[in-house]
Design a protein around this motif. Structure first.
Motif, PDB file in Angstrom:
ATOM      1  N   UNK A  64     -23.173   2.121  67.367  1.00 51.23           N
ATOM      2  CA  UNK A  64     -23.285   0.668  67.443  1.00 51.23           C
ATOM      3  C   UNK A  64     -24.749   0.251  67.377  1.00 51.23           C
ATOM      4  N   UNK A  65     -25.013  -0.716  66.538  1.00 57.05           N
ATOM      5  CA  UNK A  65     -26.362  -1.206  66.320  1.00 57.05           C
ATOM      6  C   UNK A  65     -27.028  -0.633  65.090  1.00 57.05           C
ATOM      7  N   UNK A  66     -26.358   0.320  64.406  1.00 61.29           N
ATOM      8  CA  UNK A  66     -26.986   0.964  63.257  1.00 61.29           C
ATOM      9  C   UNK A  66     -27.196  -0.016  62.105  1.00 61.29           C
ATOM     10  N   UNK A  67     -26.192  -0.839  61.813  1.00 60.68           N
ATOM     11  CA  UNK A  67     -26.338  -1.785  60.703  1.00 60.68           C
ATOM     12  C   UNK A  67     -27.414  -2.815  61.012  1.00 60.68           C
ATOM     13  N   UNK A  68     -27.450  -3.296  62.238  1.00 60.77           N
ATOM     14  CA  UNK A  68     -28.468  -4.269  62.631  1.00 60.77           C
ATOM     15  C   UNK A  68     -29.868  -3.687  62.493  1.00 60.77           C
ATOM     16  N   UNK A  69     -30.076  -2.470  62.977  1.00 61.38           N
ATOM     17  CA  UNK A  69     -31.397  -1.847  62.892  1.00 61.38           C
ATOM     18  C   UNK A  69     -31.756  -1.559  61.435  1.00 61.38           C
ATOM     19  N   UNK A  70     -30.778  -1.118  60.657  1.00 61.07           N
ATOM     20  CA  UNK A  70     -31.025  -0.848  59.244  1.00 61.07           C
ATOM     21  C   UNK A  70     -31.478  -2.101  58.502  1.00 61.07           C
ATOM     22  N   UNK A  71     -30.791  -3.215  58.739  1.00 65.02           N
ATOM     23  CA  UNK A  71     -31.150  -4.465  58.066  1.00 65.02           C
ATOM     24  C   UNK A  71     -32.550  -4.915  58.481  1.00 65.02           C
ATOM     25  N   UNK A  72     -32.898  -4.709  59.733  1.00 69.13           N
ATOM     26  CA  UNK A  72     -34.230  -5.060  60.198  1.00 69.13           C
ATOM     27  C   UNK A  72     -35.329  -4.259  59.543  1.00 69.13           C
ATOM     28  N   UNK A 135     -40.601   6.586  59.780  1.00 68.29           N
ATOM     29  CA  UNK A 135     -40.349   6.786  61.199  1.00 68.29           C
ATOM     30  C   UNK A 135     -41.148   5.814  62.069  1.00 68.29           C
ATOM     31  N   UNK A 136     -42.393   5.513  61.681  1.00 72.80           N
ATOM     32  CA  UNK A 136     -43.165   4.577  62.496  1.00 72.80           C
ATOM     33  C   UNK A 136     -42.535   3.182  62.465  1.00 72.80           C
ATOM     34  N   UNK A 137     -41.979   2.806  61.312  1.00 69.47           N
ATOM     35  CA  UNK A 137     -41.295   1.512  61.233  1.00 69.47           C
ATOM     36  C   UNK A 137     -40.007   1.534  62.050  1.00 69.47           C
ATOM     37  N   UNK A 138     -39.261   2.631  61.982  1.00 64.65           N
ATOM     38  CA  UNK A 138     -38.042   2.757  62.792  1.00 64.65           C
ATOM     39  C   UNK A 138     -38.377   2.608  64.263  1.00 64.65           C
ATOM     40  N   UNK A 139     -39.410   3.301  64.721  1.00 62.95           N
ATOM     41  CA  UNK A 139     -39.783   3.236  66.139  1.00 62.95           C
ATOM     42  C   UNK A 139     -40.201   1.824  66.533  1.00 62.95           C
ATOM     43  N   UNK A 140     -40.941   1.148  65.656  1.00 64.05           N
ATOM     44  CA  UNK A 140     -41.414  -0.202  65.966  1.00 64.05           C
ATOM     45  C   UNK A 140     -40.259  -1.192  66.044  1.00 64.05           C
ATOM     46  N   UNK A 141     -39.389  -1.178  65.048  1.00 66.98           N
ATOM     47  CA  UNK A 141     -38.284  -2.135  65.043  1.00 66.98           C
ATOM     48  C   UNK A 141     -37.263  -1.792  66.128  1.00 66.98           C
ATOM     49  N   UNK A 144     -38.388  -3.312  69.271  1.00 65.10           N
ATOM     50  CA  UNK A 144     -38.109  -4.750  69.300  1.00 65.10           C
ATOM     51  C   UNK A 144     -36.650  -5.022  69.656  1.00 65.10           C
ATOM     52  N   UNK A 145     -35.734  -4.233  69.073  1.00 65.40           N
ATOM     53  CA  UNK A 145     -34.315  -4.419  69.354  1.00 65.40           C
ATOM     54  C   UNK A 145     -34.011  -4.098  70.813  1.00 65.40           C
ATOM     55  N   UNK A 146     -34.553  -2.996  71.319  1.00 61.43           N
ATOM     56  CA  UNK A 146     -34.313  -2.615  72.715  1.00 61.43           C
ATOM     57  C   UNK A 146     -34.832  -3.695  73.655  1.00 61.43           C
ATOM     58  N   UNK A 147     -36.006  -4.252  73.341  1.00 59.99           N
ATOM     59  CA  UNK A 147     -36.553  -5.329  74.167  1.00 59.99           C
ATOM     60  C   UNK A 147     -35.615  -6.528  74.173  1.00 59.99           C
ATOM     61  N   UNK A 148     -35.047  -6.855  73.024  1.00 59.77           N
ATOM     62  CA  UNK A 148     -34.119  -7.978  72.944  1.00 59.77           C
ATOM     63  C   UNK A 148     -32.839  -7.678  73.718  1.00 59.77           C
ATOM     64  N   UNK A 149     -32.341  -6.442  73.615  1.00 55.47           N
ATOM     65  CA  UNK A 149     -31.134  -6.065  74.347  1.00 55.47           C
ATOM     66  C   UNK A 149     -31.350  -6.213  75.849  1.00 55.47           C
ATOM     67  N   UNK A 150     -32.502  -5.768  76.335  1.00 50.53           N
ATOM     68  CA  UNK A 150     -32.802  -5.908  77.764  1.00 50.53           C
ATOM     69  C   UNK A 150     -32.897  -7.370  78.171  1.00 50.53           C
ATOM     70  N   UNK A 190     -32.765   8.526  61.723  1.00 51.15           N
ATOM     71  CA  UNK A 190     -32.963   8.057  60.357  1.00 51.15           C
ATOM     72  C   UNK A 190     -31.724   8.332  59.509  1.00 51.15           C
ATOM     73  N   UNK A 191     -31.058   9.469  59.737  1.00 50.30           N
ATOM     74  CA  UNK A 191     -29.830   9.769  58.995  1.00 50.30           C
ATOM     75  C   UNK A 191     -28.746   8.729  59.290  1.00 50.30           C
ATOM     76  N   UNK A 192     -28.667   8.270  60.527  1.00 53.35           N
ATOM     77  CA  UNK A 192     -27.700   7.223  60.872  1.00 53.35           C
ATOM     78  C   UNK A 192     -27.993   5.937  60.103  1.00 53.35           C
TER      79      UNK A 192
END
Length: 438
Positions: A64-72, A135-141, A144-150, A190-192
Motif C-alpha cells: 500500500x502506497x506504492x502507486x502514490x510514491x511512484x507517481x510522486x 535512490x536519492x529521489x526515492x528516499x527524499x520523496x 515527504x510521504x512519511x511526514x504527511x502520513x504522520x 525500487x522494484x516495488x
C-alpha cells in the motif's frame, strides 16, 4: 506532488474564453489511442489531460502506497535528467506538468505553448517512459510521504474519512489511505515502484482529453509518439465492493473541542438510470450551499455548525452517498439528530416544486462556468470518457437537468436515501453519542 507552473501559462489559462457550447472531435491515432479534442486556435496554447484507470486501487497486497510514491517520483528525474534538471527544463519551456493519483486513476496534466510543443512533449515523454527512480529521489520523496502520513494521524478530518472507509471497505484498497502507512511506505523498494509503474501506466487503460491550438491530425501524431512505448496492458482492475451499513454510530475518541462526522451509506453508480435525478435531489438536500435543507436546518435555524453538506461518490468499484458535519462536542448529537430527520423526511416526501425549480435553475446556470479554460476543458473531456458519457453530453446535460420531474425525484429519493442504513462515524469527544466501539 510538485507543480511547475510558469506565469505565462497561468496568464493564458485565465485569459481563455468561456465556452457555453463545445464542439468535441473524436480522435483515433494510427496506434489505436482514442482521445477527445476541443480545437481552439485563438490562443497558441494546448492543454493535455491523461488519465490511467486504476490508480491507487491497483496497489498489490502488502504494498500500500506504492502507486502514490511512484507517481510522486515521475517528476523527480527522467532519461539523462535528474530532478533539478527536469524542473529547470520545464521552467525554461514555460510548460506546466502535474502528476497525481486517486483511488481510481493516475492523472497527468500538461500545458504548454505551441511554439514549445515538441520540446515540452519530449520532456513529458521522458517522464512517462524513462523515469529514473534514483535512490536519492526515492528516499527524499518517501520522507515527504512519511511526514504527511504522520501529520494526517493528528488531523480529525483525515481520521474520520479513514475510519469510515475502513468500516465500509475493509481489506479492499478503498479501505485504506492511498499514501499507505508509515510501515508500508518505509518497506517499499525500487522494484516495488517499478512494478507499480508497469502496472498502472499502460495503454489499455489510458483516456485522453485535449483542448487548444492543435488539430486532430497533430494530436494523433503527438499521442502515438508520447504514449507508444508504454506497456500494452497493466495490472487487472480491483474487484467491486458491496457497500453495507446500518443506522448506527462509530465514535473514534480524539481530544479536540469540536467533533467531526462523516455520515452515509450506499449510493448510486454513475450509469444508474436514476443518477441524474439523485444528483438534483442532493443539490436540494445538502449540495446547494445556504439554500440546501441541511444548511437551513442545521446551521441557519439552530446554529449547530458552520457547514454541513452531502455528496454522491460514484467510485469505479463502489458507490457511496456521504455527508460531513462538524460541531462542538456538546452539540454534535443534536446536529446528527437533525440530519437523520431531514434524511428521513426527504426519503418519504421528496421535495417541493419550488425547491426543484430553484435547483434546476442553479445547476443549469452554473454548468457553463466550468468551461473557463483549456485545462479545465481537457479535464472534463477525460472525465466524460471515463464515465462513459456520450460525446454530445456537454451540449445536452442542461436539457437532462431541466427534464427532471417531481416524480423522478420521488423515485430517486426512495432508492438513494436509506435512513435505516445511515451510519455516522464521529471523531472527537461527542457528548451524548453512544457507540459500540467505545
Amino acid at each position: 506532488m510538485t507543480r511547475f507552473v510558469a506565469p505565462l501559462v497561468a496568464a493564458v489559462i485565465l485569459a481563455a474564453p468561456l465556452h457555453a457550447e463545445i464542439e468535441i472531435a473524436e480522435v483515433e491515432t494510427p496506434g489505436g489511442i482514442n482521445a477527445w479534442l476541443v480545437e481552439e486556435h485563438s490562443i497558441p496554447f494546448v492543454a493535455l489531460e491523461l488519465r490511467f484507470k486504476g490508480g491507487a486501487s491497483l496497489d498489490l497486497p502488502g504494498k500500500r502506497g506504492a502507486t502514490n510514491l511512484m507517481v510522486g517520483l515521475l517528476e523527480e528525474g527522467a532519461a539523462d535528467m535528474d530532478a533539478r534538471a527536469f524542473a529547470e527544463k520545464a521552467e525554461s519551456l514555460a510548460a506546466s506538468f502535474s502528476f497525481d493519483v486517486g483511488d481510481d486513476a493516475v492523472s497527468i496534466s500538461a500545458q504548454f505553448l505551441t511554439e514549445n510543443k515538441d520540446e515540452a512533449l519530449a520532456l513529458l515523454r521522458a517522464a512517462l517512459t524513462q523515469p529514473r527512480f534514483d535512490q536519492d529521489a526515492i528516499d527524499r520523496v518517501r520522507a515527504q510521504v512519511v511526514s504527511m502520513v504522520r501529520s494526517d494521524q493528528q488531523d480529525p478530518d483525515f481520521l474520520v474519512g479513514q475510519a469510515f472507509d475502513a468500516m465500509v471497505f475493509g481489506d479492499h484498497p478503498y479501505g485504506s489511505p492511498i499514501e499507505g502507512t508509515e510501515d508500508s511506505v518505509t518497506a517499499l523498494t525500487r522494484d516495488d515502484l517499478m512494478a507499480a509503474y508497469e502496472g498502472a501506466l499502460a495503454r489499455d487503460r489510458v483516456y485522453v482529453g485535449a483542448a487548444g491550438a492543435v488539430s486532430p491530425e497533430e494530436l494523433a501524431a503527438m499521442l502515438d509518439d508520447l504514449l507508444g512505448d508504454l506497456p500494452e496492458t497493466g495490472l487487472p482492475q480491483a474487484p467491486n465492493v458491496e457497500v453495507q451499513t446500518d443506522a448506527g454510530v462509530t465514535v473514534i475518541p480524539f481530544d479536540v473541542p469540536q467533533s467531526v462526522a462523516i455520515f452515509g451509506h450506499e449510493g448510486l453508480a454513475r450509469d444508474d438510470p436514476d443518477f441524474f435525478a439523485a444528483f438534483v435531489l442532493n443539490e436540494i438536500l445538502g449540495g446547494g450551499g445556504f439554500e440546501a435543507r441541511l444548511m437551513e436546518e442545521v446551521r441557519e435555524k439552530r446554529g449547530l455548525t458552520y457547514g454541513v453538506y452531502s455528496y454522491l461518490v460514484p467510485k469505479d468499484h463502489a458507490a457511496l452517498y456521504l455527508g460531513r458535519v462538524s460541531s462542538a462536542n456538546d452539540r454534535i448529537a443534536e446536529a446528527m439528530d437533525v440530519i437523520r430527520d431531514e434524511w428521513r423526511k426527504m426519503a418519504e416526501n421528496g421535495v417541493t416544486a419550488e425547491e426543484l425549480e430553484s435547483a434546476k435553475t442553479y445547476l443549469t446556470g452554473a454548468y457553463p462556468l466550468r468551461f473557463d479554460g483549456n485545462g479545465r476543458i481537457a479535464n472534463i473531456l477525460v472525465g466524460m470518457q471515463m464515465d462513459e458519457l456520450p460525446v454530445d453530453y456537454v451540449n445536452t446535460r442542461n436539457d437532462k437537468v431541466a427534464a427532471i420531474t417531481l416524480e423522478d425525484i420521488e423515485r430517486a429519493a426512495a432508492r438513494v436515501l436509506q435512513p435505516e442504513a445511515l451510519h455516522f462515524v464521529v471523531v472527537g469527544q461527542p457528548d451524548g453519542v453512544d457507540s459500540p466501539s467505545q
